[in-house]
Every structure is written in C-alpha cells, then in structure tokens.
Design an enzyme around this catalytic site. Structure first.
Site, PDB file in Angstrom:
ATOM      1  N   ASP A   1       9.507   2.736  -0.161  1.00  0.00           N
ATOM      2  CA  ASP A   1       8.376   3.535   0.778  1.00  0.00           C
ATOM      3  C   ASP A   1       8.497   3.188   2.106  1.00  0.00           C
ATOM      4  O   ASP A   1       8.145   2.224   2.433  1.00  0.00           O
ATOM      5  CB  ASP A   1       6.918   3.108   0.077  1.00  0.00           C
ATOM      6  CG  ASP A   1       5.763   3.663   0.923  1.00  0.00           C
ATOM      7  OD1 ASP A   1       5.992   4.378   1.773  1.00  0.00           O
ATOM      8  OD2 ASP A   1       4.511   3.512   0.477  1.00  0.00           O
TER       9      ASP A   1
ATOM     10  N   LYS B   1       4.545   9.103   9.009  1.00  0.00           N
ATOM     11  CA  LYS B   1       4.367   8.420  10.356  1.00  0.00           C
ATOM     12  C   LYS B   1       5.041   9.109  11.437  1.00  0.00           C
ATOM     13  O   LYS B   1       5.147  10.051  11.742  1.00  0.00           O
ATOM     14  CB  LYS B   1       3.974   7.028  10.259  1.00  0.00           C
ATOM     15  CG  LYS B   1       2.691   6.654   9.086  1.00  0.00           C
ATOM     16  CD  LYS B   1       2.679   5.012   9.235  1.00  0.00           C
ATOM     17  CE  LYS B   1       1.134   5.112   8.428  1.00  0.00           C
ATOM     18  NZ  LYS B   1       1.060   4.006   7.360  1.00  0.00           N
TER      19      LYS B   1
ATOM     20  N   TYR C   1       0.917  -1.280   0.030  1.00  0.00           N
ATOM     21  CA  TYR C   1       0.188  -0.016  -0.003  1.00  0.00           C
ATOM     22  C   TYR C   1       0.943   1.305   0.004  1.00  0.00           C
ATOM     23  O   TYR C   1       1.641   1.477   1.050  1.00  0.00           O
ATOM     24  CB  TYR C   1      -0.921   0.107   1.331  1.00  0.00           C
ATOM     25  CG  TYR C   1      -1.694   1.147   1.335  1.00  0.00           C
ATOM     26  CD1 TYR C   1      -2.837   1.494   0.463  1.00  0.00           C
ATOM     27  CD2 TYR C   1      -1.480   2.184   2.556  1.00  0.00           C
ATOM     28  CE1 TYR C   1      -3.573   2.710   0.481  1.00  0.00           C
ATOM     29  CE2 TYR C   1      -2.342   3.267   2.363  1.00  0.00           C
ATOM     30  CZ  TYR C   1      -3.330   3.727   1.603  1.00  0.00           C
ATOM     31  OH  TYR C   1      -4.098   4.559   1.850  1.00  0.00           O
TER      32      TYR C   1
HETATM   33  C1  LIG Z   1       0.629   4.715   5.910  1.00  0.00           C
HETATM   34  C2  LIG Z   1       1.222   4.266   4.563  1.00  0.00           C
HETATM   35  C3  LIG Z   1       1.153   5.196   3.464  1.00  0.00           C
HETATM   36  C4  LIG Z   1       0.269   6.378   3.449  1.00  0.00           C
HETATM   37  O1  LIG Z   1       0.449   7.278   4.461  1.00  0.00           O
HETATM   38  P1  LIG Z   1      -0.822   8.296   4.535  1.00  0.00           P
HETATM   39  O2  LIG Z   1      -0.105   9.255   5.569  1.00  0.00           O
HETATM   40  O3  LIG Z   1      -1.873   7.631   5.218  1.00  0.00           O
HETATM   41  O4  LIG Z   1      -1.213   8.885   3.589  1.00  0.00           O
HETATM   42  C5  LIG Z   1       1.937   4.847   2.324  1.00  0.00           C
HETATM   43  N1  LIG Z   1       2.861   3.883   2.412  1.00  0.00           N
HETATM   44  C6  LIG Z   1       2.723   3.125   3.568  1.00  0.00           C
HETATM   45  C7  LIG Z   1       4.032   2.011   3.298  1.00  0.00           C
HETATM   46  C8  LIG Z   1       2.192   3.233   4.735  1.00  0.00           C
HETATM   47  O5  LIG Z   1       2.308   2.455   5.658  1.00  0.00           O
END
Ligand SMILES: *Cc1c(COP(=O)(O)O)cnc(C)c1O
Length: 433
Positions: free
Chosen positions: A241, A269, A146
């Site tokens: 990511d 995060k 994701y």
């Molecule tokens: C949480 C997450 C996202 C998206 O981040 P948001 O701040 O919710 O838009 C993208 N990539 C990874 C790996 C994530 O865990």
C-alpha cells in the site's frame, strides 16, 4: 504572535450543525491535540492561508498529495485546460491512457493499472483481487497500518496470538473481519507462524512498506524481503500500500528505493496531484483477473475522470523530468529532522524522530519506535501542546502524534529555518511533568 481566528470559529460552529464534528474526515477536528481547527481558504507553494488571513507553513500538504506544493502553476493550467473540455465522460479519455503509461513507467512492479477515486477504493479492490486470484480468503494486515476505511481492513487484533481479528469500528460485522489476520509490524516470525498455521489459506499480505499512519516507521529491508519470500513460497499475493509513499520517498515509491517488488501496488495521494484519484496495479497476470478481462468485479462512474487525470498526469510529468527534486527535498527533510532532534535535546524534551525521504514523525518519547506498541508509548499530551504552540507560531503540523509531516519541493531553506525557530519557542513553552 497572536492570531485572530474569529471567522474560522464562526464557520466551524456552523459546520458542527451541518456535518458530524463539523468535518468530512475525523482527524480534521483536532480531537487528538485539542485547540481549535482552522478553516483554510487558499494555499500556494508550501503556505496555506486560513479564512482570517493567517498564513502557515504547511507540513500536511493535504495529507500527502502536494509534493510539488500547492497550486503549482503547471498543474493548475493542465486542470483549467481539461475543465474547458468537459468534466466527465464515463468513457475512456486520452489523459487516463497517458497517466496509466506514466504510472507503469515510473513504478517498477506495475505492468497493468486500474484507476479509482480514493486510496480506500484502491486497497479494497486490491484485497478483493488477491482473494479472487488465489481463490483463498485470509488477508494479513499489520497493527498500526491504515489502508482506508473499507470493512475488512477496519480490523484490530483480538486477544491471544492468532485469534480472529475484531472490528475496529462500530458498524463492521465480525463476519467481515474474520478473514483478516492482524499481526505486529516489523515482526517476520509472526508472519512465518501465520503461514505455518494456515497453509494454503492466506490470499495475501497488505502492508505500508514504510508506515506513515502510526507515525513514520521504517521497517528493515530484511523484513520486507522476508515478506516477499514468504508470499512467493506460499503462493500468496504481496500488496504494497504505497498510497502515501508512492512518488513520495522516491518517484517509484518504497519498492524502487529498496528494490523489493510486490505483486500489487496501491497508489493514491500524489498520483492525483490533489484531485480525487488513486489506483491499484501490478503483475499483468494478476491484473487480468479484473473485469472485464477476468472474474473480479470492480467499477466506477467517475474512475479515470478527465480533470483528476489531468492533475495527476501534470504532476507525474514534472516529477519525471526533474528527478533531482528528490535530492533537494531529501536535504531539506534531513535539515528539519536533525534540527528538531537537536532543539528537543537542548530543551530537555525527550523525543526521537523517524524519517524516510520527505516523510517524518517526531515522537515524544525516547524510542526506538518500531511498531504500533512502541509508537503508542509516546507522550501524546506533550505532542498536542507542541502542535498548538507551533500553530500559534504559524506552522501547520499534523493534528495527531501518529501522522507524518510532509516536505515538498516548495519548502525552501528559509522556511525550514523559520520552522526551527518556531520549534525553539514551542519547545521552550512545553510544561514538563
Ligand atoms: C491515505 C491512505 C489510504 C486511504 O486513502 P484515501 O484516499 O484517504 O481513502 C490508504 N492507505 C494509506 C497508506 C494511506 O496513507
């Protein structure tokens, strides 16, 4: 333990008349596990409290950011101080410079960085940059990873090995996903084949270098190294990511832990310490393609916001001066991971646990879980039952089998033991097929 949840219930009923599903992000509605969501009023350390006064040991940690625990005194003080100086300027402020410096110092492959407001924005911008830098259109993404909810990354595999990706949400036009190639995770041969079939067309690869969004899956180091080599060979941009893994599996993320360097990194995060802040960064040569130094446009009214950067800076400063916190979290995580596997076994529950550092998932199946297809084979009904049992015992796990549990520096040995005692009861209550 019987918990009263009447005020949560009332608020959720009200919320459902105001917001779709009563929530501002779908997973919060508990649709994947059943039961009623709780409305949270406050949090401190590793504990959160709902509006009826029930307390839970929290393994969601706001979905990752709260590595240092909730309402960490030093972070709160930094935010309070920043608030007094004004909420937003729309101009460069000293705190964002200091945060950028910390990020570049701590994350090995990052030489230049651009701050944004969410992980979605970071990945969307990194993909645009990879395309702008290479002058190519195709992006490889892996099934089960994701990367936020931008259109071109909300894609799923079509039928057949190399057919076009299909939109994975209503409202995404097929034209927007036709340059997204979806491949199975942890399968280097599939990536080799894609490069062979489309030489000079692939702008880059985006990957969660340890997956957390299909439950935790740790790929082999050879696989990540293979992706690195293929990108180098074909002039494609490797994007890690690390929105979830950055400052989580190690101060420098997966790249620091395994020693494999991407061209671009997305962070979110933890980097915002609980405030809406994320970033993308990487090699100077690539990052200089971003406006105003280059032709790839990307902007933000609230980007580098002084309150968010104050929370992020305080969080990274604590991490930087107490690197040993990762050893402590690692120890607790292992204790929980092994404890849960042992308890499941004792109760005759088929389960296996994947973990890297302080992120882990207990899959209700035999395993091994190595990609999206194997993850999907989990017994989600049983996970739902376990989740509800744990919530009743005052343990707040992620409301989906396909999410990670997070441990932070505020989880002590006593909390882990309390969690295992609760799991003992929750496992005992599970209905067996
Ligand atoms: C949480 C997450 C996202 C998206 O981040 P948001 O701040 O919710 O838009 C993208 N990539 C990874 C790996 C994530 O865990």
């Amino acid at each position: 333990m019987t918990l009263t949840r009447s005020r949560s219930r009332d608020l959720l009923a009200q919320a459902e008349n105001l917001m779709p599903g009563g929530v501002n992000s779908p997973v919060r509605a508990f649709r994947a596990v059943g039961g009623e969501p709780v409305v949270i009023e406050s949090a401190s350390g590793c504990r959160i409290k709902d509006v009826d006064g029930n307390e839970y040991i929290d393994y969601i940690g706001s979905w990752g950011p709260m590595l240092l625990g909730h309402a960490h005194e030093e972070v709160i003080q930094a935010v309070e101080k920043a608030v007094r100086a004004g909420l937003s300027f729309g101009a460069t402020n000293p705190c964002e410079v200091e945060l950028a410096e910390l990020i570049i110092e701590m994350v090995p492959s990052v030489e230049r960085v651009r701050l944004v407001n969410s992980g979605t924005e970071a990945t969307m911008s990194a993909v645009r940059l990879a395309r702008g830098y290479t002058g190519r259109h195709d992006i490889i993404k892996f099934e089960g990873c994701y990367h936020g909810h931008s259109d071109c990354l909300l894609a799923k595999a079509g039928s057949g090995a190399m057919t076009l990706a299909l939109p994975d949400s209503a409202g995404v036009p097929p034209a927007v996903t036709q340059n997204t190639i979806i491949l199975p995770y942890n399968d280097l041969a599939a990536v080799e084949k894609a490069f062979a079939e489309k030489p000079d067309q692939i702008a880059g690869i985006i990957i969660e270098p340890v997956a957390g969004n299909m439950g935790v899956i740790v790929p082999s180091t050879e696989y990540l190294q293979g992706l690195r080599d293929l990108c180098t060979k074909h002039g494609a941009v490797l994007i890690f990511d690390e929105v979830m893994t950055g400052f989580r599996v190690a101060a420098g993320g997966v790249q620091a832990r395994v020693g494999i360097m991407p061209d671009l990194t997305c962070l979110g995060k933890i980097v915002g310490g609980g405030m809406p802040l994320a970033c993308y960064g990487g090699k100077k040569e690539i990052m200089e393609c971003v406006a105003p130094t280059g032709p790839v446009y990307q902007a933000g009214t609230l980007s580098g916001n002084p309150i968010a950067t104050a929370a992020g800076r305080a969080t990274l400063e604590i991490i930087k001066r107490t690197p040993q916190l990762y050893d402590q979290i690692e120890k607790r995580s292992e204790q929980l991971h092994l404890g849960l596997e042992k308890l499941a076994d004792r109760h005759g529950v088929v389960a296996c646990s994947n973990r890297m550092g302080s992120m882990m998932t207990l899959f209700f199946q035999e395993g091994p879980v190595v990609d999206y297809d194997t993850a999907k084979a989990s017994n989600t009904d049983m996970y739902g039952e376990f989740f509800r049992g744990m919530l009743t015992e005052g343990i707040y796990l992620a409301p989906s089998q396909f999410e990670a549990a997070f441990i932070g520096s505020a989880h002590g040995e006593q909390e882990i033991e309390q969690t295992l005692a609760a799991a003992d009861k929750a496992f005992a209550k599970l209905t067996r097929a």
